[in-house]
Design a protein around this motif. Sequence first.
Motif, short mmCIF file in Angstrom:
data_model
loop_
_atom_site.label_atom_id
_atom_site.label_comp_id
_atom_site.label_asym_id
_atom_site.label_seq_id
_atom_site.Cartn_x
_atom_site.Cartn_y
_atom_site.Cartn_z
N PRO A 128 0.81 -1.22 0.00
CA PRO A 128 0.00 0.00 0.00
C PRO A 128 0.85 1.27 0.00
O PRO A 128 1.98 1.28 0.50
CB PRO A 128 -0.83 -0.12 1.29
CG PRO A 128 0.02 -0.95 2.18
CD PRO A 128 0.74 -1.92 1.30
N PHE A 129 0.26 2.35 -0.55
CA PHE A 129 1.01 3.59 -0.68
C PHE A 129 1.50 4.14 0.67
O PHE A 129 2.66 4.55 0.78
CB PHE A 129 0.14 4.64 -1.41
CG PHE A 129 0.73 6.01 -1.38
CD1 PHE A 129 1.89 6.30 -2.10
CD2 PHE A 129 0.15 7.02 -0.63
CE1 PHE A 129 2.44 7.58 -2.07
CE2 PHE A 129 0.69 8.29 -0.59
CZ PHE A 129 1.85 8.57 -1.32
N PRO A 130 0.66 4.16 1.73
CA PRO A 130 1.16 4.72 3.01
C PRO A 130 2.41 4.01 3.52
O PRO A 130 3.31 4.64 4.09
CB PRO A 130 -0.02 4.53 3.96
CG PRO A 130 -1.22 4.49 3.07
CD PRO A 130 -0.77 3.80 1.83
N ALA A 131 2.48 2.68 3.31
CA ALA A 131 3.65 1.93 3.78
C ALA A 131 4.90 2.32 3.00
O ALA A 131 5.99 2.47 3.58
CB ALA A 131 3.39 0.43 3.64
N ALA A 132 4.75 2.50 1.68
CA ALA A 132 5.90 2.92 0.86
C ALA A 132 6.35 4.31 1.26
O ALA A 132 7.55 4.58 1.40
CB ALA A 132 5.51 2.87 -0.62
N LEU A 133 5.39 5.20 1.48
CA LEU A 133 5.72 6.58 1.85
C LEU A 133 6.43 6.62 3.20
O LEU A 133 7.37 7.40 3.41
CB LEU A 133 4.44 7.42 1.88
CG LEU A 133 4.60 8.93 2.06
CD1 LEU A 133 5.29 9.54 0.84
CD2 LEU A 133 3.24 9.59 2.28
N ALA A 134 5.99 5.77 4.11
CA ALA A 134 6.55 5.76 5.47
C ALA A 134 8.01 5.32 5.49
O ALA A 134 8.74 5.61 6.45
CB ALA A 134 5.71 4.85 6.36
N LEU A 135 8.48 4.63 4.44
CA LEU A 135 9.87 4.16 4.39
C LEU A 135 10.85 5.27 4.00
O LEU A 135 12.06 5.12 4.21
CB LEU A 135 10.01 3.00 3.41
CG LEU A 135 9.79 1.59 3.96
CD1 LEU A 135 10.00 0.56 2.86
CD2 LEU A 135 10.75 1.31 5.12
N LEU A 136 10.35 6.37 3.42
CA LEU A 136 11.27 7.42 2.95
C LEU A 136 12.17 7.96 4.07
O LEU A 136 13.38 8.10 3.87
CB LEU A 136 10.47 8.56 2.30
CG LEU A 136 9.89 8.28 0.91
CD1 LEU A 136 9.13 9.49 0.40
CD2 LEU A 136 11.00 7.91 -0.07
N PRO A 137 11.65 8.28 5.27
CA PRO A 137 12.54 8.77 6.33
C PRO A 137 13.59 7.73 6.73
O PRO A 137 14.74 8.09 7.03
CB PRO A 137 11.58 9.07 7.49
CG PRO A 137 10.24 9.22 6.87
CD PRO A 137 10.23 8.33 5.68
N ASP A 138 13.20 6.44 6.72
CA ASP A 138 14.16 5.38 7.09
C ASP A 138 15.29 5.31 6.06
O ASP A 138 16.47 5.12 6.42
CB ASP A 138 13.45 4.03 7.17
CG ASP A 138 12.43 3.99 8.29
OD1 ASP A 138 12.54 4.82 9.21
OD2 ASP A 138 11.51 3.15 8.24
N LEU A 139 14.95 5.45 4.78
CA LEU A 139 15.98 5.43 3.73
C LEU A 139 16.94 6.60 3.91
O LEU A 139 18.16 6.47 3.78
CB LEU A 139 15.34 5.47 2.34
CG LEU A 139 14.46 4.29 1.93
CD1 LEU A 139 13.90 4.51 0.53
CD2 LEU A 139 15.24 2.98 1.98
N ARG A 164 10.31 16.67 -1.69
CA ARG A 164 11.33 17.15 -0.75
C ARG A 164 12.38 16.08 -0.47
O ARG A 164 13.57 16.36 -0.36
CB ARG A 164 10.67 17.60 0.56
CG ARG A 164 9.96 18.94 0.47
CD ARG A 164 9.68 19.53 1.85
NE ARG A 164 8.79 18.68 2.64
CZ ARG A 164 7.46 18.78 2.62
NH1 ARG A 164 6.88 19.67 1.83
NH2 ARG A 164 6.72 17.99 3.38
N HIS A 165 11.93 14.84 -0.36
CA HIS A 165 12.88 13.74 -0.12
C HIS A 165 13.88 13.63 -1.27
O HIS A 165 15.09 13.47 -1.06
CB HIS A 165 12.12 12.42 0.03
CG HIS A 165 13.02 11.22 0.05
ND1 HIS A 165 13.65 10.78 1.20
CD2 HIS A 165 13.40 10.37 -0.95
CE1 HIS A 165 14.39 9.72 0.90
NE2 HIS A 165 14.25 9.46 -0.39
N VAL A 166 13.37 13.74 -2.50
CA VAL A 166 14.24 13.62 -3.68
C VAL A 166 15.24 14.77 -3.73
O VAL A 166 16.43 14.58 -3.95
CB VAL A 166 13.39 13.56 -4.97
CG1 VAL A 166 14.29 13.60 -6.20
CG2 VAL A 166 12.55 12.28 -4.99
N GLU A 167 14.75 15.99 -3.49
CA GLU A 167 15.63 17.16 -3.58
C GLU A 167 16.68 17.16 -2.46
O GLU A 167 17.78 17.68 -2.64
CB GLU A 167 14.80 18.44 -3.53
CG GLU A 167 14.11 18.75 -4.85
CD GLU A 167 13.66 20.19 -4.92
OE1 GLU A 167 13.31 20.76 -3.86
OE2 GLU A 167 13.67 20.75 -6.03
N ALA A 168 16.33 16.57 -1.33
CA ALA A 168 17.28 16.55 -0.20
C ALA A 168 18.52 15.72 -0.49
O ALA A 168 19.52 15.83 0.22
CB ALA A 168 16.57 16.03 1.05
#
Length: 642
Positions: free
Chosen positions: A44-55, A88-92
């Motif tokens: 699901p999309f929320p689970a994928a989105l939630a992994l961005l900070p961990d990456l 924002r994640h990509v630009e960071a």
Amino acid sequence: MKSLFKRPPRNRLAATRRSSRPVHTQPPPHPSLAIFSRLCVEGPFPAALALLPDLAAAGLRADPVSLTRLVKLCVRHGTAGDGRLIHRHVEAHGQLSHYSGGAGGGIFVSNSLVSMYAKFGLLDDALRLFDRMPERNVVTWTTVVAALANADGRKEEALRFLVAMWRDGVAPNAYTFSSVLGACGTPGVLAALHASTVKVGLDSDVFVRSSLIDAYMKLGDLDGGRRVFDEMVTRDLVVWNSIIAGFAQSGDGVGAIELFMRMKDAGFSANQGTLTSVLRACTGMVMLEAGRQVHAHVLKYERDLILHNALLDMYCKCGSLEDAEALFHRMPQRDVISWSTMISGLAQNGKSAEALRVFDLMKSEGVAPNRITMVGVLFACSHAGLVEDGWYYFRSMKKLFGIQPEREHHNCMVDLLGRAGKLDEAVEFIRDMNLEPDAVIWRTLLGACRMHKSGNLAAYAAREILKLEPDDQGARVLLSNTYADLRQWTDAEKSWKAMRDRGMKKEPGRSWIELEKHVHVFIAGDLSHPCSDTIVQELNRLIGRISALGYVPQTEFVLQDLAIEQKEDLLKYHSEKMAIAFGTMHAVGGKPIRIMKNLRICGDCHAFAKLVSKSEGRMIIIRDPVRFHHFQDGACSCGDYW
């Protein structure tokens, strides 16, 4: 004898060195990245989105393909805020153009983000990202051009971006042209873009051709659209639907139906889009027989509510309430549009009491009315003189149904009060409105002033219209006609002179009738129809018969200062009278004579139609721009209140 085996290398040492080199294999992806990639595909999309900070915390960077998939998931299941979070994640993690994935990886991700902002309706965000991109390709440009072309008020901007795209050395593709052609607001711009498609060899692309047809039709250039269509060597259902829809929307119902017949002859099966357009054409031209043939095709789509609603609308607007009611009761499902169509159809056909009963039935079945339903209800009250009922429904809209009265509801109330002769009350209602009155509302008041011969108030209403729309021809015609009704010829001539000075001409009365799939058009005073001689003979016969029933030409409806004989002659050749005569000449069995008219029927023609229906024992149905008149046995469904 030569060996069958490969000779060993001369330099065995070299061979040994080559064989001893280490083999480089791709290391397996980090477990978090592997999970992230899978979630970007499957959700699901929320689970994928939630992994961005961990990456980010682990210093890991996802590949462009996974990020692009995440953006697409966001468009389907997320919000604009989620999209900004991804951005924002990509630009960071550095410039988008140098994001991991090698050459082209950054532009791949950037394009998906631009597209995402456009789909969320955040065009300014899309353009800001576009401006920061150091590299753009045809996908980037096309995404922005298409988004601007589809946005309200930004079509010229789309055309400017197309020019900038060329200057940037990026060639538009078929999708670019297909997207931007609809933004052409003038024939000149469209002709230039059409020439560009020819120059780059894309004019034969089926999607470009379809868009060209749509663009020409949108500008009202039916001939231009037809030329593009006729030049096509091969056509598919998309192109057929484009040309048929264009003719139907432009008011050429006959052309739309002819094209539909050609499409069937070419071996194409109609789909929902085709049938909806053809039904619209039948509705506009009151071509009931053609509409009934389309009904046979609709039967293949047993549970298609959109098609059934279009069919119901066609029957109502062709004046065939028997067919409409039979279809309405057979529909496997009905929504608020179905109920609203039936209510409005009954009201427009002079069945106001039945319309209000259907409204009560709708409420009892738990279907909540919408603003369109209430327009039909107020229309029913207006055209039956039900002033108290109209006030009740108008005042209860917000309280009972949560519907805030809009302009069309206020206009219905002005019409209700005006038709009932309560002109002062109508003016007071307009002044107390919580909306600024527009030209439509003032025009409704002006029509009521003419009906009740109020010259001073008519002049006031006309002035208000011309303040808002200085070139409004209808207001000047109505005002002049009001003065003519009052025999104030000097004032009437002033209005006519003002129109002549502006190069305006009064629209002539037109009536048309369908006979064996052909539409015959009659214009007031015009005897150019091939059957004119026999039509005049039939008119004389009818006038002779109804004169014995008490018919006397009502010359007060001739709005010119002429001798009585001249006025009678002008009345005789009104378009609806010629259409009625043509209809009686070709009447078959007990079928009604169905006529469409572009202007409100005059009192003399109304009396003529009533008496002809009695003398000939035949039903005559006339539809004017507002309502239907069903004439039978010397009476009209409007009760002489129209």
